[in-house]
Design an enzyme around this catalytic site. Sequence first.
Site, PDB file in Angstrom:
ATOM      1  N   HIS A 174      37.262 -10.735 -45.222  1.00  0.00           N
ATOM      2  CA  HIS A 174      37.513 -11.244 -46.572  1.00  0.00           C
ATOM      3  C   HIS A 174      38.567 -12.346 -46.533  1.00  0.00           C
ATOM      4  O   HIS A 174      39.367 -12.435 -45.597  1.00  0.00           O
ATOM      5  CB  HIS A 174      38.009 -10.104 -47.479  1.00  0.00           C
ATOM      6  CG  HIS A 174      39.350  -9.591 -47.079  1.00  0.00           C
ATOM      7  ND1 HIS A 174      39.522  -8.687 -46.055  1.00  0.00           N
ATOM      8  CD2 HIS A 174      40.591  -9.883 -47.530  1.00  0.00           C
ATOM      9  CE1 HIS A 174      40.811  -8.436 -45.902  1.00  0.00           C
ATOM     10  NE2 HIS A 174      41.490  -9.164 -46.778  1.00  0.00           N
ATOM     11  N   HIS A 210      42.583 -17.963 -45.739  1.00  0.00           N
ATOM     12  CA  HIS A 210      42.139 -17.695 -44.360  1.00  0.00           C
ATOM     13  C   HIS A 210      41.379 -16.376 -44.344  1.00  0.00           C
ATOM     14  O   HIS A 210      41.459 -15.604 -45.312  1.00  0.00           O
ATOM     15  CB  HIS A 210      43.364 -17.562 -43.440  1.00  0.00           C
ATOM     16  CG  HIS A 210      44.181 -16.361 -43.798  1.00  0.00           C
ATOM     17  ND1 HIS A 210      45.161 -16.400 -44.759  1.00  0.00           N
ATOM     18  CD2 HIS A 210      44.111 -15.070 -43.393  1.00  0.00           C
ATOM     19  CE1 HIS A 210      45.675 -15.195 -44.910  1.00  0.00           C
ATOM     20  NE2 HIS A 210      45.047 -14.354 -44.094  1.00  0.00           N
TER      21      HIS A 210
HETATM   22  O1  3AM Z   1      45.297 -12.202 -46.171  1.00  0.00           O
HETATM   23  P1  3AM Z   1      44.746 -10.894 -45.704  1.00  0.00           P
HETATM   24  O2  3AM Z   1      44.816  -9.827 -46.736  1.00  0.00           O
HETATM   25  O3  3AM Z   1      43.410 -11.014 -45.077  1.00  0.00           O
HETATM   26  O4  3AM Z   1      47.002  -8.408 -45.609  1.00  0.00           O
HETATM   27  C1  3AM Z   1      47.660  -9.192 -44.640  1.00  0.00           C
HETATM   28  C2  3AM Z   1      47.025 -10.537 -44.441  1.00  0.00           C
HETATM   29  O5  3AM Z   1      45.632 -10.423 -44.496  1.00  0.00           O
HETATM   30  C3  3AM Z   1      47.464  -8.570 -43.293  1.00  0.00           C
HETATM   31  O6  3AM Z   1      47.655  -9.614 -42.375  1.00  0.00           O
HETATM   32  C4  3AM Z   1      47.336 -10.854 -42.989  1.00  0.00           C
HETATM   33  C5  3AM Z   1      48.484 -11.817 -42.821  1.00  0.00           C
HETATM   34  O7  3AM Z   1      49.642 -11.289 -43.374  1.00  0.00           O
HETATM   35  N1  3AM Z   1      48.405  -7.485 -43.064  1.00  0.00           N
HETATM   36  C6  3AM Z   1      49.717  -7.484 -43.378  1.00  0.00           C
HETATM   37  N2  3AM Z   1      50.260  -6.308 -43.024  1.00  0.00           N
HETATM   38  C7  3AM Z   1      49.267  -5.560 -42.484  1.00  0.00           C
HETATM   39  C8  3AM Z   1      49.194  -4.261 -41.918  1.00  0.00           C
HETATM   40  N3  3AM Z   1      50.273  -3.473 -41.825  1.00  0.00           N
HETATM   41  C9  3AM Z   1      48.073  -6.317 -42.519  1.00  0.00           C
HETATM   42  N4  3AM Z   1      46.910  -5.861 -42.059  1.00  0.00           N
HETATM   43  C10 3AM Z   1      46.901  -4.607 -41.544  1.00  0.00           C
HETATM   44  N5  3AM Z   1      48.007  -3.838 -41.461  1.00  0.00           N
END
Ligand code: 3AM
Length: 175
Positions: A125, A43
């Site tokens: 991304h 995603h």
């Molecule tokens: O799959 P991506 O990396 O795009 O990295 C986590 C993931 O994104 C992001 O939220 C998505 C679903 O879990 N994520 C998790 N913790 C986070 C945080 N504290 C976060 N993004 C920003 N701050």
Amino acid sequence: MPESQRLFFALSLPARLQRQLVSWRAQAFEEHTGRPVAGASLHMTLAFLADVSPEKQQALMTLAGRIRQPRFTLRLDDAGHWPRPGVVWLGTRQPPRGLIQLADLLRAQAARNGCHQSNAPFHPHITLYRQATRPVALPPPGFCWTTDVQEFTLFASEFSRGRTRYQALHSWPLV
Ligand code: 3AM
């Protein structure tokens, strides 16, 4: 009492593209690059909300339902590695204006409703691998996947039995 859920807004990918990316990833990256994200979980995050109460979730869903943003085409033609979080990603060299506007809107609405938003610039991304902490050989430029984005989705992230699962809660159309 209903509990808070860990939520985020994201673009889901068509099942066919998920399958194509999984098969491309297997030949474009070396074995042991990191822990591959399951195809069905691929995603593009637009706004991370963290733990959200049912009341706040309802408010954010109402606001999401009022969004009128145009559809756009996403060209996935870039890849990179962030060693610190251990993420290998697929992205776009030229993020469409519609993508940036949609993410900005969702992040602004989230911030106004008390969901802390990082100051880091939005870098659209799709995470392909996690736990990629060692140097990674990236595929040479020249690849390009294209998808027409017609909706955005609210996901819940659930951790159980050592695995994170994403559950699509609701989608809203782009116009
Ligand atoms: O799959 P991506 O990396 O795009 O990295 C986590 C993931 O994104 C992001 O939220 C998505 C679903 O879990 N994520 C998790 N913790 C986070 C945080 N504290 C976060 N993004 C920003 N701050």
